[in-house]
Design a protein around this motif. Structure first.
Motif, PDB file in Angstrom:
ATOM      1  N   SER A  83      -6.280  -3.897  -1.803  1.00  0.00           N
ATOM      2  CA  SER A  83      -5.312  -2.806  -1.615  1.00  0.00           C
ATOM      3  C   SER A  83      -5.928  -1.417  -1.508  1.00  0.00           C
ATOM      4  O   SER A  83      -5.201  -0.450  -1.268  1.00  0.00           O
ATOM      5  N   SER A  84      -7.233  -1.284  -1.681  1.00  0.00           N
ATOM      6  CA  SER A  84      -7.847   0.054  -1.717  1.00  0.00           C
ATOM      7  C   SER A  84      -7.634   0.816  -0.411  1.00  0.00           C
ATOM      8  O   SER A  84      -7.332   2.014  -0.424  1.00  0.00           O
ATOM      9  N   TYR A  85      -7.768   0.140   0.723  1.00  0.00           N
ATOM     10  CA  TYR A  85      -7.572   0.802   2.017  1.00  0.00           C
ATOM     11  C   TYR A  85      -6.130   1.274   2.177  1.00  0.00           C
ATOM     12  O   TYR A  85      -5.868   2.428   2.547  1.00  0.00           O
ATOM     13  N   ASP A  86      -5.193   0.392   1.883  1.00  0.00           N
ATOM     14  CA  ASP A  86      -3.763   0.723   2.008  1.00  0.00           C
ATOM     15  C   ASP A  86      -3.375   1.833   1.040  1.00  0.00           C
ATOM     16  O   ASP A  86      -2.603   2.737   1.384  1.00  0.00           O
TER      17      ASP A  86
ATOM     18  N   GLN B 283      -5.335   4.195  -0.207  1.00  0.00           N
ATOM     19  CA  GLN B 283      -5.924   5.460   0.266  1.00  0.00           C
ATOM     20  C   GLN B 283      -5.132   6.020   1.436  1.00  0.00           C
ATOM     21  O   GLN B 283      -4.902   7.224   1.527  1.00  0.00           O
TER      22      GLN B 283
ATOM     23  N   TYR C 234      -7.770  -4.719  -6.275  1.00  0.00           N
ATOM     24  CA  TYR C 234      -8.416  -3.456  -5.881  1.00  0.00           C
ATOM     25  C   TYR C 234      -9.121  -3.613  -4.542  1.00  0.00           C
ATOM     26  O   TYR C 234      -8.999  -2.749  -3.656  1.00  0.00           O
TER      27      TYR C 234
ATOM     28  N   ASP D   8      -3.208   8.374  -0.778  1.00  0.00           N
ATOM     29  CA  ASP D   8      -4.430   9.148  -0.988  1.00  0.00           C
ATOM     30  C   ASP D   8      -5.108   8.771  -2.309  1.00  0.00           C
ATOM     31  O   ASP D   8      -5.689   9.621  -2.986  1.00  0.00           O
ATOM     32  N   ASP D   9      -4.997   7.509  -2.690  1.00  0.00           N
ATOM     33  CA  ASP D   9      -5.596   7.023  -3.927  1.00  0.00           C
ATOM     34  C   ASP D   9      -5.922   5.543  -3.741  1.00  0.00           C
ATOM     35  O   ASP D   9      -5.022   4.697  -3.712  1.00  0.00           O
ATOM     36  N   SER D  10      -7.197   5.231  -3.620  1.00  0.00           N
ATOM     37  CA  SER D  10      -7.593   3.831  -3.373  1.00  0.00           C
ATOM     38  C   SER D  10      -7.247   2.909  -4.533  1.00  0.00           C
ATOM     39  O   SER D  10      -7.121   1.699  -4.358  1.00  0.00           O
TER      40      SER D  10
END
Length: 374
Positions: free
Chosen positions: A39-42, A44, A36, A48-50
């Motif tokens: 990969s959260s930036y990628d 999002q 998490y 459009d979902d972190s």
């Protein structure tokens, strides 16, 4: 491999390796947290979902834990009758990838099954372990002959060759599993030095037969001179910037678009950046603890078949961890190896947890005469 015990008046105690189970759960949970964070930036940016990647990984992990539980409750001897079929199915599926496989990031390694993508090479690892464990356990005395070892290794050549066509790294792991299982079952070790020499010679020829493989060697030696060395350099920047205790969980800069596909093969570099050398050493120690538990189970397994199953799993995990960390630190050329339980990959975590179920099933077969036995 299995240790015979003298009969006593007391009834032997059933054993279950809770230490291994705890290590598995901790590694998987740690992997989800790091996934998490990485990969959260990628997620999002692209979807459009972190939590996009971690949601998919969590689904596969849930299936994996269910498979692990069910397999751990089944007598591991049951799988002997399916070992040959599993090997043939794995060979057919891996061959199908060459013709109808799905391509992602320039690599054709997946089969499309409705809305899901499946990587047959991950299934091939567990199929080869099962098949070789059955094969070797049926002729333990013959394993001292060099020609028998060669025959065992030749049996896995078809699937290794098919997988090597698109995925050299997994082919290396499969061949490594076969060599380790043969090595453990053979009382003569000198013959493996000759095999090692042949393997190096064949590997060198195989690499230079294809231009892109030879190019990887050049990129490895001088990553700053090639555009494809960008990922390696960014990974090294991440490792160096983490220093001793890291920047803090979630504080990585390299994951913000600088390090391509950070959640896959290069996730160890983000661990180094966010948790520092201390975090990286802790992860390595966890894997070493896991390998130690495998050794304990294999050494106390009720029979050679069970011991070989665990040895095969141990070989798989150890080879894959070593190759991944070596690639991330640029100690070897980039081969596209994921870090077990931590890197993003649904098929990988599903079959890894299935393998853990096999190891736990073997541990259930151990009988103790007293608490001091293990």
């Amino acid at each position: 491999m299995g240790k015979k015990r003298e009969r006593t008046g007391s009834k032997p105690t059933r054993y279950f390796d809770y230490s291994l189970l705890f290590i598995i759960i901790f590694l998987v949970c740690f992997g989800l947290v790091m996934l998490y964070s990485t990969s959260s930036y990628d997620g999002q940016l692209k979807f459009d979902d972190s939590a996009y990647y971690v949601k998919k990984q969590l689904f596969a992990t849930s299936l994996g834990f269910m498979a692990m539980y069910l397999i751990s409750r089944i007598d591991y001897h049951v799988w002997m009758r399916f070992a040959g079929v599993a090997y043939i199915v794995a060979l057919l599926l891996c061959t199908a990838v060459i013709f109808v496989g799905q391509e992602y990031n320039g690599q054709k390694r997946w089969l499309k099954l409705g809305p899901l993508s499946f990587q047959p090479s991950e299934f091939a690892k567990i199929a080869v372990i099962l098949f070789l464990a059955v094969l070797i356990s049926r002729m333990p005395k013959q394993m001292k002959k060099f020609q028998t070892v060669i025959k065992v290794l030749l049996i896995v050549v078809p699937i290794v060759g098919v997988i090597a066509y698109n995925n050299l790294s997994t082919a290396i792991i499969l061949l490594g599993i076969a060599v380790v299982m043969s090595f453990v079952a053979s009382p003569k070790y000198a013959q493996f030095f000759a095999l090692g020499g042949l393997g190096i010679a064949f590997g060198s020829i195989f690499i230079y037969l294809e231009r892109y493989r030879a190019e990887r060697i050049k990129i490895w030696l001088n990553p700053e001179d090639y555009e494809k060395g960008y990922q390696t350099l960014q990974g090294l920047y991440a490792i160096g910037s983490g220093k001793l205790f890291g920047k803090g969980l979630g504080e990585s800069m390299q994951k913000l678009g600088f390090l391509p596909e950070a959640q896959n093969d290069m996730i160890f570099s983000i661990i180094c950046e966010e948790l520092g050398l201390f975090g990286a050493v802790c992860v390595i120690l966890l894997f070493l603890l896991m390998l130690w538990r495998f050794m304990v189970i294999a050494n106390n397994a009720p029979d050679l078949y069970g011991a070989l199953l665990v040895v095969g799993i141990m070989a798989h995990i150890s080879i894959q961890v070593i190759l991944n960390i070596a690639v991330v630190t640029n100690s070897i050329p980039n081969t596209g190896i994921t870090l077990p339980f931590i890197s993003y990959g649904g098929t990988s975590v599903l079959f890894l947890l299935s393998e853990m179920g096999l190891a736990l099933s073997v541990s259930r077969g151990i009988r103790l005469d007293g608490p001091e036995d293990l």
